[in-house]
Design a protein around this motif. Structure first.
Motif, PDB file in Angstrom:
ATOM      1  N   VAL A 130       0.830  -1.214   0.000  1.00 37.94           N
ATOM      2  CA  VAL A 130       0.000   0.000   0.000  1.00 37.94           C
ATOM      3  C   VAL A 130       0.853   1.248   0.000  1.00 37.94           C
ATOM      4  O   VAL A 130       0.386   2.318   0.389  1.00 37.94           O
ATOM      5  CB  VAL A 130      -0.950   0.012   1.217  1.00 37.94           C
ATOM      6  N   ARG A 131       2.124   1.120  -0.416  1.00 42.65           N
ATOM      7  CA  ARG A 131       2.922   2.334  -0.521  1.00 42.65           C
ATOM      8  C   ARG A 131       2.373   3.253  -1.599  1.00 42.65           C
ATOM      9  O   ARG A 131       2.442   4.463  -1.479  1.00 42.65           O
ATOM     10  CB  ARG A 131       4.369   1.970  -0.838  1.00 42.65           C
ATOM     11  N   ASN A 132       1.845   2.663  -2.630  1.00 41.85           N
ATOM     12  CA  ASN A 132       1.274   3.453  -3.713  1.00 41.85           C
ATOM     13  C   ASN A 132      -0.218   3.614  -3.441  1.00 41.85           C
ATOM     14  O   ASN A 132      -0.983   2.658  -3.485  1.00 41.85           O
ATOM     15  CB  ASN A 132       1.497   2.744  -5.044  1.00 41.85           C
ATOM     16  N   THR A 133      -0.631   4.831  -3.175  1.00 42.46           N
ATOM     17  CA  THR A 133      -2.047   5.112  -2.864  1.00 42.46           C
ATOM     18  C   THR A 133      -2.724   5.713  -4.085  1.00 42.46           C
ATOM     19  O   THR A 133      -3.358   6.757  -4.004  1.00 42.46           O
ATOM     20  CB  THR A 133      -2.145   6.065  -1.662  1.00 42.46           C
ATOM     21  N   VAL A 134      -2.573   5.040  -5.219  1.00 44.35           N
ATOM     22  CA  VAL A 134      -3.154   5.584  -6.442  1.00 44.35           C
ATOM     23  C   VAL A 134      -4.672   5.458  -6.427  1.00 44.35           C
ATOM     24  O   VAL A 134      -5.379   6.192  -7.110  1.00 44.35           O
ATOM     25  CB  VAL A 134      -2.548   4.864  -7.659  1.00 44.35           C
ATOM     26  N   GLY A 135      -5.204   4.534  -5.669  1.00 47.96           N
ATOM     27  CA  GLY A 135      -6.650   4.349  -5.641  1.00 47.96           C
ATOM     28  C   GLY A 135      -7.100   3.297  -6.639  1.00 47.96           C
ATOM     29  O   GLY A 135      -6.317   2.718  -7.389  1.00 47.96           O
ATOM     30  N   ASN A 136      -8.400   3.086  -6.679  1.00 47.03           N
ATOM     31  CA  ASN A 136      -8.975   2.065  -7.559  1.00 47.03           C
ATOM     32  C   ASN A 136      -9.271   2.681  -8.922  1.00 47.03           C
ATOM     33  O   ASN A 136     -10.425   2.917  -9.285  1.00 47.03           O
ATOM     34  CB  ASN A 136     -10.237   1.484  -6.922  1.00 47.03           C
ATOM     35  N   VAL A 137      -8.247   3.005  -9.642  1.00 48.78           N
ATOM     36  CA  VAL A 137      -8.372   3.609 -10.973  1.00 48.78           C
ATOM     37  C   VAL A 137      -7.534   2.775 -11.938  1.00 48.78           C
ATOM     38  O   VAL A 137      -6.582   2.114 -11.529  1.00 48.78           O
ATOM     39  CB  VAL A 137      -7.899   5.076 -10.980  1.00 48.78           C
ATOM     40  N   PRO A 138      -7.869   2.769 -13.229  1.00 49.55           N
ATOM     41  CA  PRO A 138      -7.048   2.035 -14.194  1.00 49.55           C
ATOM     42  C   PRO A 138      -5.653   2.611 -14.284  1.00 49.55           C
ATOM     43  O   PRO A 138      -5.464   3.826 -14.356  1.00 49.55           O
ATOM     44  CB  PRO A 138      -7.812   2.192 -15.514  1.00 49.55           C
ATOM     45  N   LEU A 139      -4.650   1.746 -14.294  1.00 46.76           N
ATOM     46  CA  LEU A 139      -3.268   2.204 -14.385  1.00 46.76           C
ATOM     47  C   LEU A 139      -2.921   2.692 -15.785  1.00 46.76           C
ATOM     48  O   LEU A 139      -1.852   3.280 -15.975  1.00 46.76           O
ATOM     49  CB  LEU A 139      -2.330   1.061 -13.989  1.00 46.76           C
ATOM     50  N   GLN A 140      -3.801   2.440 -16.773  1.00 44.24           N
ATOM     51  CA  GLN A 140      -3.525   2.965 -18.099  1.00 44.24           C
ATOM     52  C   GLN A 140      -3.580   4.483 -18.145  1.00 44.24           C
ATOM     53  O   GLN A 140      -3.075   5.096 -19.085  1.00 44.24           O
ATOM     54  CB  GLN A 140      -4.521   2.394 -19.121  1.00 44.24           C
ATOM     55  N   TRP A 141      -4.197   5.070 -17.117  1.00 40.11           N
ATOM     56  CA  TRP A 141      -4.249   6.531 -17.091  1.00 40.11           C
ATOM     57  C   TRP A 141      -2.865   7.147 -16.926  1.00 40.11           C
ATOM     58  O   TRP A 141      -2.653   8.317 -17.250  1.00 40.11           O
ATOM     59  CB  TRP A 141      -5.159   6.998 -15.952  1.00 40.11           C
ATOM     60  N   TYR A 142      -1.905   6.401 -16.375  1.00 36.10           N
ATOM     61  CA  TYR A 142      -0.567   6.926 -16.090  1.00 36.10           C
ATOM     62  C   TYR A 142       0.441   6.517 -17.159  1.00 36.10           C
ATOM     63  O   TYR A 142       1.645   6.623 -16.936  1.00 36.10           O
ATOM     64  CB  TYR A 142      -0.088   6.413 -14.727  1.00 36.10           C
ATOM     65  N   ASP A 143      -0.034   6.034 -18.332  1.00 41.88           N
ATOM     66  CA  ASP A 143       0.912   5.632 -19.365  1.00 41.88           C
ATOM     67  C   ASP A 143       1.683   6.809 -19.931  1.00 41.88           C
ATOM     68  O   ASP A 143       2.851   6.673 -20.302  1.00 41.88           O
ATOM     69  CB  ASP A 143       0.166   4.906 -20.494  1.00 41.88           C
ATOM     70  N   ASP A 144       1.062   7.969 -19.993  1.00 45.50           N
ATOM     71  CA  ASP A 144       1.708   9.154 -20.572  1.00 45.50           C
ATOM     72  C   ASP A 144       2.353  10.048 -19.529  1.00 45.50           C
ATOM     73  O   ASP A 144       2.741  11.191 -19.840  1.00 45.50           O
ATOM     74  CB  ASP A 144       0.668   9.960 -21.365  1.00 45.50           C
ATOM     75  N   PHE A 145       2.452   9.617 -18.273  1.00 44.22           N
ATOM     76  CA  PHE A 145       3.042  10.434 -17.198  1.00 44.22           C
ATOM     77  C   PHE A 145       4.299   9.751 -16.690  1.00 44.22           C
ATOM     78  O   PHE A 145       4.435   8.525 -16.748  1.00 44.22           O
ATOM     79  CB  PHE A 145       2.045  10.612 -16.046  1.00 44.22           C
ATOM     80  N   PRO A 146       5.207  10.550 -16.132  1.00 49.78           N
ATOM     81  CA  PRO A 146       6.453   9.939 -15.603  1.00 49.78           C
ATOM     82  C   PRO A 146       6.254   9.235 -14.276  1.00 49.78           C
ATOM     83  O   PRO A 146       7.121   8.485 -13.853  1.00 49.78           O
ATOM     84  CB  PRO A 146       7.402  11.132 -15.473  1.00 49.78           C
ATOM     85  N   HIS A 147       5.158   9.496 -13.562  1.00 51.53           N
ATOM     86  CA  HIS A 147       4.949   8.858 -12.277  1.00 51.53           C
ATOM     87  C   HIS A 147       3.852   7.811 -12.410  1.00 51.53           C
ATOM     88  O   HIS A 147       3.087   7.806 -13.382  1.00 51.53           O
ATOM     89  CB  HIS A 147       4.566   9.887 -11.208  1.00 51.53           C
ATOM     90  N   VAL A 148       3.787   6.953 -11.378  1.00 55.47           N
ATOM     91  CA  VAL A 148       2.844   5.854 -11.402  1.00 55.47           C
ATOM     92  C   VAL A 148       1.818   5.961 -10.299  1.00 55.47           C
ATOM     93  O   VAL A 148       0.864   5.188 -10.247  1.00 55.47           O
ATOM     94  CB  VAL A 148       3.597   4.517 -11.300  1.00 55.47           C
ATOM     95  N   GLY A 149       1.982   6.916  -9.383  1.00 57.57           N
ATOM     96  CA  GLY A 149       1.036   7.104  -8.286  1.00 57.57           C
ATOM     97  C   GLY A 149       1.567   8.087  -7.261  1.00 57.57           C
ATOM     98  O   GLY A 149       2.467   8.899  -7.561  1.00 57.57           O
TER      99      GLY A 149
END
Length: 744
Positions: A130-149
């Motif tokens: 649970v270090r990454n608190t990105v939430g229950n969202v599709p991870l494809q949203w972060y394909d164009d960003f340098p961070h992952v959460g």
């Protein structure tokens, strides 16, 4: 201070890293040697060993910020001169560690050790990182960003820096023996190595097995409800009444089975007889058998028993002589008593194979399975009752029965013919470019008129006071005076044509009327009517003053009407309804009948309107004739049909006759007798009796009475035209063989 600081940092890191877990219990004071162990590992870190790195340090080295580092660690890094906002890269982090010096290593190691102890003491395999608190969202949203959460403090968690190309990745894959069991964690972006237990779990799931290896899907089921009598049953309900009263339905079934057994319909099961069964081909069927008891059963046909003739060594009286063998070979197969010739062989071994064995076996099989095994009920109808009650041809006389005369002289096929109103003369037109005038009684050619082209139609003027013959040649209609018969009639015809006075202002007409020259008048030509298109038919009105012509053209000018007395031509139609084949005048009323390829139209000439449209249901209408009374019509077609219309009854055919085998070329009515004839390409002329009654409730009587033959087929053409004698029951026919024949 160092130990307290490291312990506090480790506690804060543990609290920040596991917010979802239950609070940790205070460590017992009976274990004072744990900090010393952590401190003892610190020199190993300084020496460059990777075995004591914490999760936060691993994430820092990989380019991913650790969400578990608290504010105290950040303050220590700030004091050491390392920038917290620029801690993504591996080089900058190592530079920060060198600037911090050796004293910063023991707290970092103690915190990592305490945190690792807490993690392994409290961690569970079912919980996620649970270090990454990105939430229950599709991870494809972060394909164009340098961070992952984001971590718990709201800072970005950057993706690992992957600057290697595909070649480097391939080389790493070849060098890494555990590459096949390495997967990428989508939440953190790290590569994870699967353990043997995890690989076995994946393989079991791929094979469609259960994830738990200890689960047995085939273990015996526990029967919770058994048939044994228990002391304490599941229910204490009293038994139903139907459990001890016999069922009426079962009683009826049992009674039926008992009856079937008594009647022999149900046989007990008996062991199969392994002995082979044989069938005697010549044995008679048992009359007591199941099929034999059927009254409508037909037994299978039996083969005849072999006789002495089939023997390989027959008696001498069965051997045929040479004359008998020759006569047997010359006979038809159906007329032979035996389908083989008896032969003598010295022994059975010398007998050759029978050549017709397979053929006869095949015919025998056809007899066995094609022969009906049961007689079907059939209505006993006398075949003579199915024949319509028609009068005998003997009672319908007179009609032509035999060929009487043959008119020879044309060198090519004779397309058309016409009989004079008195019945004494006959005109015929041929493809040899001439019109011949014959005497009917003697078949003598009285006159030959060369016209210089193919003659498509010939029509004698029906008015007995006018001696004129209209001939259709190419694009002109020639009016000939044959100068036969009564001289007064011939002279009056020339006088009638000479009394015409042309108008001062000639009107515009669709045809041109030209006088014949002196040389042409000696040949019999009186007038020439020229058209723009070839003429295919010419026919006269009953009074002899009007004639209609058919042109081989497209449009409304296919039919023209000429008036002889005024020498005037007119086109009666404004538009066309298809290619016109034939036209005819009504014998009593001012009607014009126009036959196209698929229909016949009846026009009223005075009212200038369409009165009726007849549908013959033929592919192509070839000829047409009107009954002398005017109430009936017949049409011939190229699909070998003769269609009879009753104009007062319907627009559909009253009767369709299919007596000919080929296309019909001509049809004709007799002007006095109830006869009509049809000529066809099969070389025959069929004469039919067609009686029309005055009673409207009585249908016409149509009976074929005679088939007349005599023409030979030439160029696949037979009879091209037929015409009746005006007073006698005779019929004339012209054929492709260049002859005209009279049947009387």
């Amino acid at each position: 201070m160092v130990g307290a600081r490291g312990t506090g940092r480790a506690g804060a890191a543990a609290e920040g890293a596991r917010p979802g877990k239950r609070p940790q219990e205070p460590e017992p004071e009976s274990e004072p040697e744990e900090p010393s162990l952590l401190c003892a590992r610190a020199p190993g870190l300084g020496d460059g060993s990777d075995s004591g790195l914490s999760d936060s340090e691993e994430s820092v080295y990989s380019g991913l910020e650790d969400s578990g580092s608290d504010s105290s660690e950040d303050s220590t890094e700030e004091q050491d001169g390392a920038s917290g906002g620029e801690g993504h890269g591996r080089t900058e982090k190592m530079a920060g560690q060198q600037a911090a010096g050796t004293p910063s290593s023991p707290p970092r190691t103690e915190a990592a050790g305490a945190r690792g102890q807490d993690e392994y003491a409290e961690d569970s395999s079912d919980e996620e990182d649970v270090r990454n608190t990105v939430g229950n969202v599709p991870l494809q949203w972060y394909d164009d960003f340098p961070h992952v959460g984001y971590d718990l403090d709201g800072r970005r968690i950057y993706k690992p820096v992957r600057t290697r190309d595909e070649l480097d990745q391939f080389l790493d894959k070849m060098d890494d023996p555990d590459y096949w069991r390495t997967v990428q964690d989508r939440m953190t972006g790290h590569d994870l190595r699967l353990t043997d237990e995890q690989v076995a779990l994946v393989q079991r799931l791929q094979r469609g097995q259960f994830g738990d290896a200890s689960f047995d899907p085939y273990e015996p089921a526990v029967d919770f409800f058994s048939g044994d009598l228990m002391i304490h049953p599941v229910t204490n309900r009293p038994a139903d009444k139907r459990s001890f009263i016999p069922s009426l339905v079962e009683k009826e079934k049992v009674s039926r089975m008992v009856h079937a057994i008594k009647m022999g319909w149900i046989q007990p099961r008996r062991p199969r007889d392994t002995a082979p069964s044989f069938y005697d081909l010549w044995a008679q069927e048992d009359p007591n058998a199941v099929l034999g008891r059927h009254k409508m059963h037909v037994p299978a046909p039996k083969l005849a028993l072999p006789g002495h003739a089939e023997s390989y060594n027959p008696p001498p009286e069965y051997l045929p002589s040479e004359e008998e063998s020759l006569a047997w070979e010359q006979q038809e197969p159906s007329e032979r008593k035996l389908n083989f010739l008896p032969r003598k062989f010295p022994s059975l071994r010398a007998v050759p194979a029978y050549g017709r064995f397979v053929h006869e076996r095949f015919e025998r099989c056809l007899d066995l399975y094609l022969c009906p095994r049961q007689r079907k009920m059939r209505v006993n109808v006398d075949p003579e009752d199915l024949i319509p009650k028609l009068p005998r041809p003997r009672d319908l006389q007179p009609f032509p029965t035999c060929q009487a005369l043959v008119y020879r002289g044309h060198s090519d096929l004779v397309r058309c013919l016409s009989v004079s109103p008195g019945g004494q003369w006959l005109a015929s037109g041929s493809d040899d470019g001439s019109v011949r005038l014959w005497e009917v009684a003697t078949a003598r050619c009285m006159r030959t008129v060369p016209v210089g082209g193919l003659v498509k139609s010939v029509s004698w003027n029906p008015n007995p006071t006018i001696c004129l013959v209209a001939v259709a040649v190419e694009d002109a209609v020639l009016l000939l005076n044959p100068a036969l018969g009564d001289r007064l009639v011939v002279g009056s015809t020339d006088q009638l044509l000479g009394t015409f006075t042309p108008p001062a202002e000639p009107a515009l007409q669709p045809a041109r009327w030209l006088e014949a020259s002196e040389e042409e008048r000696q040949g019999g030509l009186r007038l020439r009517i020229c058209h723009d298109k070839p003429v295919t038919q010419v026919t006269w009105h009953g009074r002899g003053d009007y004639m209609a012509v058919v042109l081989a053209a497209q449009g409304h000018t296919q039919v023209l009407i000429h008036q002889l007395s005024r020498r005037r031509s007119q086109s009666p139609f404004r538009r066309s309804h298809g290619q016109v084949q034939r036209v005819a005048f009504h014998p009593a009323r001012p009607f014009l009948l126009v036959a196209s390829q698929h229909s016949v139209r009846l026009y009223h000439l005075l009212r200038q309107e369409l009165t009726k449209k007849l549908m013959p249901n033929c592919k192509w209408v070839s000829s047409m004739a009107v009954h002398p009374a005017g109430d009936h019509l017949i049409c011939g077609s190229y699909d070998s049909k003769l269609v009879w219309f009753d104009l007062d009854l319907s627009t559909r055919p009253y009767r369709v006759l299919r007596h000919h085998k080929k296309a019909l070329r001509a049809v004709a009515f007799h002007p006095r007798y109830p006869l009509f004839a049809s000529g066809s390409d099969d070389g025959s002329v069929i004469v039919c009796h067609g009686m029309v009654y005055n009673d409207l409730l009585q249908n016409p009587l149509l009976v074929p009475v005679k088939v007349l033959r005599g023409h030979t087929l030439t160029r696949d053409l037979g009879v091209l035209d037929v015409a009746f004698h005006p007073t006698q029951p005779w019929v004339f026919s012209s054929g492709a063989d260049g002859t005209v024949r009279l049947f009387s």
